[in-house]
Motif scaffolding. Structure first.
Motif, PDB file in Angstrom:
ATOM      1  N   ASP A   2      17.723 -34.926   5.416  1.00 55.42           N
ATOM      2  CA  ASP A   2      17.028 -33.884   6.178  1.00 55.42           C
ATOM      3  C   ASP A   2      17.345 -34.005   7.662  1.00 55.42           C
ATOM      4  O   ASP A   2      17.754 -35.066   8.140  1.00 55.42           O
TER       5      ASP A   2
ATOM      6  N   GLU B   3      16.500 -37.113  10.006  1.00 53.08           N
ATOM      7  CA  GLU B   3      16.218 -38.252   9.119  1.00 53.08           C
ATOM      8  C   GLU B   3      17.318 -39.322   9.268  1.00 53.08           C
ATOM      9  O   GLU B   3      18.502 -39.014   9.277  1.00 53.08           O
TER      10      GLU B   3
ATOM     11  N   THR C 123      19.195 -29.356   6.719  1.00 52.83           N
ATOM     12  CA  THR C 123      19.417 -30.363   5.685  1.00 52.83           C
ATOM     13  C   THR C 123      20.861 -30.270   5.203  1.00 52.83           C
ATOM     14  O   THR C 123      21.398 -29.173   5.035  1.00 52.83           O
TER      15      THR C 123
ATOM     16  N   THR D 295      21.865 -36.429   0.198  1.00 51.87           N
ATOM     17  CA  THR D 295      21.244 -35.332   0.949  1.00 51.87           C
ATOM     18  C   THR D 295      20.288 -35.916   1.977  1.00 51.87           C
ATOM     19  O   THR D 295      19.434 -36.746   1.649  1.00 51.87           O
TER      20      THR D 295
END
Length: 548
Positions: free
Chosen positions: A111, A114, A86, A109
């Motif tokens: 992951d 993602e 992450t 932010t």
């Protein structure tokens, strides 16, 4: 038409106002604090990742490629964390247009694996241009072309925050008449070959609480707006109803109507014609566009033809000439013809306006006009009918009298030339008579001049203003004769006085030298006064045997 006190927002100000709001929203893209209104979504499809720290790739910046001025739009940033951990994306989105750059940070932010979509709040621009949005990762960018607002004539647009403008109508003319300030002469401004003049009428309104001025420029699409008539005459000299839309300042609530004068090819005028407004600079597209579209797909344009232009070949100096003009309307609607009879001396020099012609002509019909031309000219004068430029030539000849007859000048002096004779020699007065003999092959020609003031006068003709002519030649006065004559006539060889009293009479003789073979029956004596200080051509009269 730029006013230094313009109230409209300039290009940089528009850019800041149009983009800062949207980019301020972008500045919080991906923020976990919820302090902005951008939308962020994640994709559910698994994406291969690599081991190790977060890496951001597969980025794309999406949005419309073309938008209309003032219309809001959104951009979407897509980006994937292709790393194994992450991580936080720290980058920015900035917009450039070649003159201004505004950058906003992005922090989010993401992951591993993602992929997120970050959509901005609405963005809009008030200056038409091509804008490129850049993202500080993977050289990602997106370009949006902001196009003008367009509408039909009669639509009102905001030229600035407070100034409203409406292009009302457009009219096409082959030519217009104008009169320069300080002069009595009428001139003709005509379109170039295969072109037409276009008169666009515009209404302005200041809807604000402060004075407002036109801060940008109007332009004629596929044509060119005129800033002057001729080379230097202001547009205000044009004989067009209303006033030109030049630099002006409107008070709060004030309305003003005016016109723009342009030139456009006939081929373009037949179809849809547009006038545009440029808020900032001609290097970018215009912001506003009004279009006049012909109802039948092709516009009917004015089309005149000259059927006849007649002038007499010879006119007596001081008398008026009459030009007979016939103009036909070859179009399908009633039109106003605007033309001008122009003149110049001989076959060279500049043309000057003489007599304007304005007339309504029904479709398929002709109008005939007799135009009086007032002229004090002598010699050969060329006339042409503009805008057709068909030329005619008139010879102005002095009034002609028989020897012994009188002519009354404009200075109230009755002038008579008589007793013309040719002799081989003359005697001049002196202590003893002086004999003067004509040069070989020539003889002296003598004529008597009598000048009588018949009213208030500034002066009589002068002796050196009389010329002897025959068979197209002009003969000089005799240099040998400078003393009073005593034979074959008695009198002075020169004459003329200033400010004579009414009734005063003066006489003298003029002596010329001419070839022996020129008979006196073929001789003409012509008087021409000198030009005055303003350059007005001299007055003339002539005497011949029989007066013809």
């Amino acid at each position: 038409m730029t006013d230094p006190d313009q109230s409209s927002t300039n290009r940089r100000q528009f850019l800041a106002a149009g983009t800062t709001a949207g980019l301020a929203l972008l500045a919080g893209c991906g923020s976990t604090t919820g302090s902005n209104n951008t939308t962020a979504t994640s994709t559910s499809t698994p994406i291969p990742t690599t081991s190790g720290p977060a890496q951001f790739g597969r980025a794309a910046l999406l949005g419309p490629s073309t938008v209309t001025l003032g219309k809001p739009f959104r951009l979407t940033l897509e980006v994937t964390n292709v790393g194994g951990e992450t991580g936080t994306l720290n980058t920015d989105i900035h917009v450039t247009d070649g003159r201004s750059t505004i950058a906003q940070p992005i922090k989010r932010t993401i992951d591993p694996g993602e992929r997120v979509k970050i959509q901005t709040d609405p963005v809009q621009f008030d200056i038409a241009d091509s804008y490129t949005f850049d993202v500080g990762i993977s050289k990602v960018s997106h370009t949006v072309s902001v196009q003008p607002k367009t509408a039909a004539y009669g639509t009102t647009f905001d030229l600035s925050d407070t100034l409203k403008g409406t292009a009302k109508s457009i009219e096409f003319r082959p030519a217009i008449l104008y009169s320069p300030a300080g002069g009595s002469q009428t001139l003709l401004e005509q379109a170039s070959s295969n072109q037409l003049l276009a008169v666009t009428r515009v209404d302005l309104e200041n809807a604000g609480s402060q004075p407002a001025s036109i801060g940008g420029e109007f332009e004629l699409k596929n044509g060119e707006l005129r800033q002057t008539l001729g080379s230097t005459t202001p547009l205000s000299a044009a004989k067009i109803e209303g006033k030109p839309l030049t630099s002006l300042r409107l008070s709060p609530g004030q309305q003003r109507s005016g016109w723009l004068l342009g030139e456009i090819p006939r081929s373009k005028a037949r179809k849809a014609v547009s006038v545009v407004y440029q808020r900032d600079t001609s290097e970018t597209p215009p912001e506003l566009e009004w279009t006049s579209t012909p109802k039948q797909g092709t516009r009917e344009l004015p089309q005149f033809a000259i059927e006849s232009f007649q002038l007499p070949k010879r006119v007596t100096q001081g008398e008026n000439a009459t030009a007979n003009v016939t103009i036909a309307n070859k179009g399908n609607s009633t039109r106003t013809f605007r033309g001008l009879i122009e003149s110049r001396t001989g076959n060279s020099g500049n043309w000057g306006g003489v007599a304007p012609i304005t007339a309504q002509v029904r479709p398929g019909q002709s109008i005939q006009r007799n135009v009086t031309i007032n002229s004090s000219a002598d010699g050969t004068i060329s006339y042409r009918l503009a805008p057709f430029n068909q030329t005619k030539t008139v010879e102005y000849v002095p009034p002609t009298f028989a020897f012994g007859q009188s002519y009354t000048t404009t200075e109230n002096v009755s002038v008579t030339v008589s007793d013309i004779q040719a002799v081989q020699s003359v005697q001049l007065a002196g202590d003893e008579p002086i004999q003067r003999t004509a040069p070989s092959g020539k003889r002296f020609v003598i004529a008597k001049v009598r000048a009588t003031a018949v009213g208030r006068s500034d002066g009589t003709p002068r002796g050196d203003e009389f010329q002897l002519k025959a068979n197209g030649q002009t003969f000089a006065q005799a240099d040998e004769v400078t003393r009073p004559l005593i034979s074959p006539v008695e009198g002075e060889p020169y004459g003329g006085v200033y400010d004579p009293d009414s009734g005063d009479s003066f006489s003298w003789y003029v002596v010329w030298t001419a070839p022996k073979q020129v008979p006196t029956d073929a001789m003409t004596v012509q008087w021409t006064s000198r030009e005055d200080s303003s350059g007005v051509r001299g007055e003339s009269a002539r005497w011949t045997k029989g007066g013809s």
